[in-house]
Design a protein around this motif. Sequence first.
Motif, PDB file in Angstrom:
ATOM      1  N   LEU A 142     -35.119  37.491  10.592  1.00 27.23           N
ATOM      2  CA  LEU A 142     -35.917  38.869  10.469  1.00 27.23           C
ATOM      3  C   LEU A 142     -37.095  38.797   9.501  1.00 27.23           C
ATOM      4  N   ASN A 143     -36.815  37.993   8.178  1.00 30.01           N
ATOM      5  CA  ASN A 143     -37.887  37.762   7.308  1.00 30.01           C
ATOM      6  C   ASN A 143     -39.116  36.802   8.003  1.00 30.01           C
ATOM      7  N   SER A 144     -38.841  36.078   8.957  1.00 27.27           N
ATOM      8  CA  SER A 144     -39.894  35.288   9.667  1.00 27.27           C
ATOM      9  C   SER A 144     -41.029  36.102  10.499  1.00 27.27           C
ATOM     10  N   GLN A 145     -40.630  37.536  10.655  1.00 25.73           N
ATOM     11  CA  GLN A 145     -41.387  38.533  11.200  1.00 25.73           C
ATOM     12  C   GLN A 145     -42.519  38.863  10.399  1.00 25.73           C
ATOM     13  N   ASN A 146     -42.434  38.590   9.195  1.00 27.47           N
ATOM     14  CA  ASN A 146     -43.371  39.348   8.030  1.00 27.47           C
ATOM     15  C   ASN A 146     -44.593  38.580   8.084  1.00 27.47           C
ATOM     16  N   PRO A 147     -45.561  39.189   8.307  1.00 28.51           N
ATOM     17  CA  PRO A 147     -47.024  38.425   8.495  1.00 28.51           C
ATOM     18  C   PRO A 147     -47.490  37.946   7.233  1.00 28.51           C
ATOM     19  N   TRP A 156     -37.259  36.683  17.457  1.00 32.29           N
ATOM     20  CA  TRP A 156     -36.569  38.116  17.336  1.00 32.29           C
ATOM     21  C   TRP A 156     -36.417  38.913  18.843  1.00 32.29           C
ATOM     22  N   GLY A 157     -35.424  39.764  18.845  1.00 31.62           N
ATOM     23  CA  GLY A 157     -35.366  40.609  20.056  1.00 31.62           C
ATOM     24  C   GLY A 157     -34.247  41.206  20.367  1.00 31.62           C
ATOM     25  N   PRO A 158     -34.031  41.954  21.527  1.00 27.38           N
ATOM     26  CA  PRO A 158     -32.741  42.926  21.677  1.00 27.38           C
ATOM     27  C   PRO A 158     -31.779  41.795  22.299  1.00 27.38           C
ATOM     28  N   GLN A 159     -32.091  40.718  22.545  1.00 25.07           N
ATOM     29  CA  GLN A 159     -31.129  39.757  23.108  1.00 25.07           C
ATOM     30  C   GLN A 159     -29.915  39.247  22.092  1.00 25.07           C
ATOM     31  N   GLU A 180     -30.825  57.621  12.936  1.00 24.43           N
ATOM     32  CA  GLU A 180     -30.200  56.607  13.926  1.00 24.43           C
ATOM     33  C   GLU A 180     -30.699  56.374  14.972  1.00 24.43           C
ATOM     34  N   PHE A 181     -30.451  54.952  15.522  1.00 24.54           N
ATOM     35  CA  PHE A 181     -31.051  54.364  16.754  1.00 24.54           C
ATOM     36  C   PHE A 181     -29.809  54.048  17.638  1.00 24.54           C
ATOM     37  N   LEU A 182     -29.936  54.143  19.033  1.00 26.64           N
ATOM     38  CA  LEU A 182     -28.938  53.638  20.022  1.00 26.64           C
ATOM     39  C   LEU A 182     -29.761  52.898  20.963  1.00 26.64           C
ATOM     40  N   GLY A 183     -28.896  51.795  21.166  1.00 21.91           N
ATOM     41  CA  GLY A 183     -29.518  50.858  22.175  1.00 21.91           C
ATOM     42  C   GLY A 183     -30.288  49.506  21.785  1.00 21.91           C
ATOM     43  N   ALA A 184     -30.075  48.452  22.363  1.00 23.66           N
ATOM     44  CA  ALA A 184     -30.497  47.058  21.859  1.00 23.66           C
ATOM     45  C   ALA A 184     -32.201  47.127  21.483  1.00 23.66           C
ATOM     46  N   GLU A 185     -33.050  47.701  22.312  1.00 22.47           N
ATOM     47  CA  GLU A 185     -34.456  47.792  22.285  1.00 22.47           C
ATOM     48  C   GLU A 185     -34.732  48.496  20.897  1.00 22.47           C
ATOM     49  N   LEU A 186     -34.204  49.987  21.143  1.00 23.27           N
ATOM     50  CA  LEU A 186     -34.744  50.479  19.723  1.00 23.27           C
ATOM     51  C   LEU A 186     -34.248  49.996  18.504  1.00 23.27           C
ATOM     52  N   VAL A 187     -33.098  49.691  18.505  1.00 24.84           N
ATOM     53  CA  VAL A 187     -32.535  49.087  17.055  1.00 24.84           C
ATOM     54  C   VAL A 187     -33.214  47.810  16.897  1.00 24.84           C
ATOM     55  N   SER A 188     -33.642  46.976  17.788  1.00 26.68           N
ATOM     56  CA  SER A 188     -34.448  45.766  17.386  1.00 26.68           C
ATOM     57  C   SER A 188     -35.757  45.911  17.017  1.00 26.68           C
ATOM     58  N   LEU A 189     -36.297  47.175  17.590  1.00 32.14           N
ATOM     59  CA  LEU A 189     -37.718  47.593  17.018  1.00 32.14           C
ATOM     60  C   LEU A 189     -37.661  47.991  15.550  1.00 32.14           C
ATOM     61  N   ARG A 190     -36.722  48.923  15.430  1.00 31.38           N
ATOM     62  CA  ARG A 190     -36.544  49.668  14.181  1.00 31.38           C
ATOM     63  C   ARG A 190     -36.341  48.595  13.160  1.00 31.38           C
ATOM     64  N   LEU A 191     -35.558  47.641  13.262  1.00 35.99           N
ATOM     65  CA  LEU A 191     -35.329  46.466  12.260  1.00 35.99           C
ATOM     66  C   LEU A 191     -36.669  45.559  11.915  1.00 35.99           C
ATOM     67  N   LEU A 192     -37.241  45.512  13.126  1.00 41.47           N
ATOM     68  CA  LEU A 192     -38.550  44.494  13.264  1.00 41.47           C
ATOM     69  C   LEU A 192     -39.507  45.296  12.434  1.00 41.47           C
ATOM     70  N   LYS A 196     -42.272  43.459   9.960  1.00 42.20           N
ATOM     71  CA  LYS A 196     -43.600  43.229  10.495  1.00 42.20           C
ATOM     72  C   LYS A 196     -44.508  44.189  10.140  1.00 42.20           C
ATOM     73  N   GLU A 197     -43.953  45.613  10.386  1.00 47.86           N
ATOM     74  CA  GLU A 197     -45.040  46.864   9.906  1.00 47.86           C
ATOM     75  C   GLU A 197     -44.996  47.046   8.331  1.00 47.86           C
ATOM     76  N   GLU A 198     -43.643  47.242   7.653  1.00 44.37           N
ATOM     77  CA  GLU A 198     -43.450  47.506   6.260  1.00 44.37           C
ATOM     78  C   GLU A 198     -43.660  46.332   5.367  1.00 44.37           C
ATOM     79  N   ARG A 199     -43.579  45.163   5.877  1.00 48.91           N
ATOM     80  CA  ARG A 199     -43.969  43.980   5.196  1.00 48.91           C
ATOM     81  C   ARG A 199     -42.846  43.773   3.989  1.00 48.91           C
ATOM     82  N   LEU A 200     -41.581  44.032   4.363  1.00 47.92           N
ATOM     83  CA  LEU A 200     -40.613  43.777   3.463  1.00 47.92           C
ATOM     84  C   LEU A 200     -39.662  42.514   3.507  1.00 47.92           C
ATOM     85  N   LEU A 201     -39.204  42.203   2.553  1.00 45.31           N
ATOM     86  CA  LEU A 201     -38.636  40.810   2.551  1.00 45.31           C
ATOM     87  C   LEU A 201     -37.145  41.093   2.123  1.00 45.31           C
TER      88      LEU A 201
END
Length: 292
Positions: A142-147, A156-159, A180-192, A196-201
């Motif tokens: 997850l941290n590796s996605q931080n630019p 990273w991904g829904p897999q 709250e988020f349901l489903g692999a795609e949405l959960v994966s994108l929210r954690l990402l 990636k966007e909020e630049r948190l570690l």
Amino acid sequence: MSGLSETERLGCTEILKLLSKSDLLSLSDTVTFKVIVVENATEATETILSFSKNAEELLRRKKVQRDLIFKYLANEGVAMAPNSEKHQLVKRTLELWKAVVDKRPQGETDETTSDDLSLKAKVGFDPQLLGQQFCQWFFQLLNSQNPSLGQPPQDWGPQHFWPDVKLRLLARAGSVQMEEFLGAELVSLRLLALTKEERLLLSPNMEPNGLRTLASPHGMVLVAVAGTIHRGSACLGIFEQIFGLICSPLEKNKWKIKFVNLKIRGQDALGGTEATAPALTYNSSELQLLCT
């Protein structure tokens, strides 16, 4: 997660002992992208071993100089030409470790993990060890996605999630927000988006007071972990995260994420509490309820 076998860990530990303390701490910073702060040589060594993808990657690091590998091989009774190049020494070292494993009696294995969640589900496995390896793998990924780290993002991904995975995100920073988020795609994108966007570690506390696991009789393993949240050099607060993991027999026994509960508290919500190495507030009976 670390891809070092027990034999490779022992060998790499011997080589790391040959480094100066400053080189060891510097290597720890490089391997963890400065996410994990270590205090001494022992912590640095353990961190380097845990965050190295495999033995070859570690041996090829610039700080692990050619002369150190040459010296290690000599200590092991392996004679090499004095003018051997580093890549030849690395190759010979890996062959040496492989030979040790190959000589083992049948049925005696050298436990290894891969850089995805394909830890084998087996009778008598150690949930705490799975929890440690899962957390090392998940937060590194997850941290590796931080630019802002300037590192190539890992896969990273829904897999990595079950199709019906559920994420519950509770944030206390000034006001209280619940998502709250349901489903692999949405959960994966929210954690990402956190990295990636909020630049948190997110830096997990891997000590016993920060990590707890529980295996249910139905095959689910709960992993609860506490840690600190950073942006750049600033510590923004702490988090507690619970994962429900279930093994997928159709996908080579990979552990995939069934649910995620994430609680975030900003510095202003901590009321002056010390944020370094936060401890878990969940107890075993609370975790047990999540298994049902």
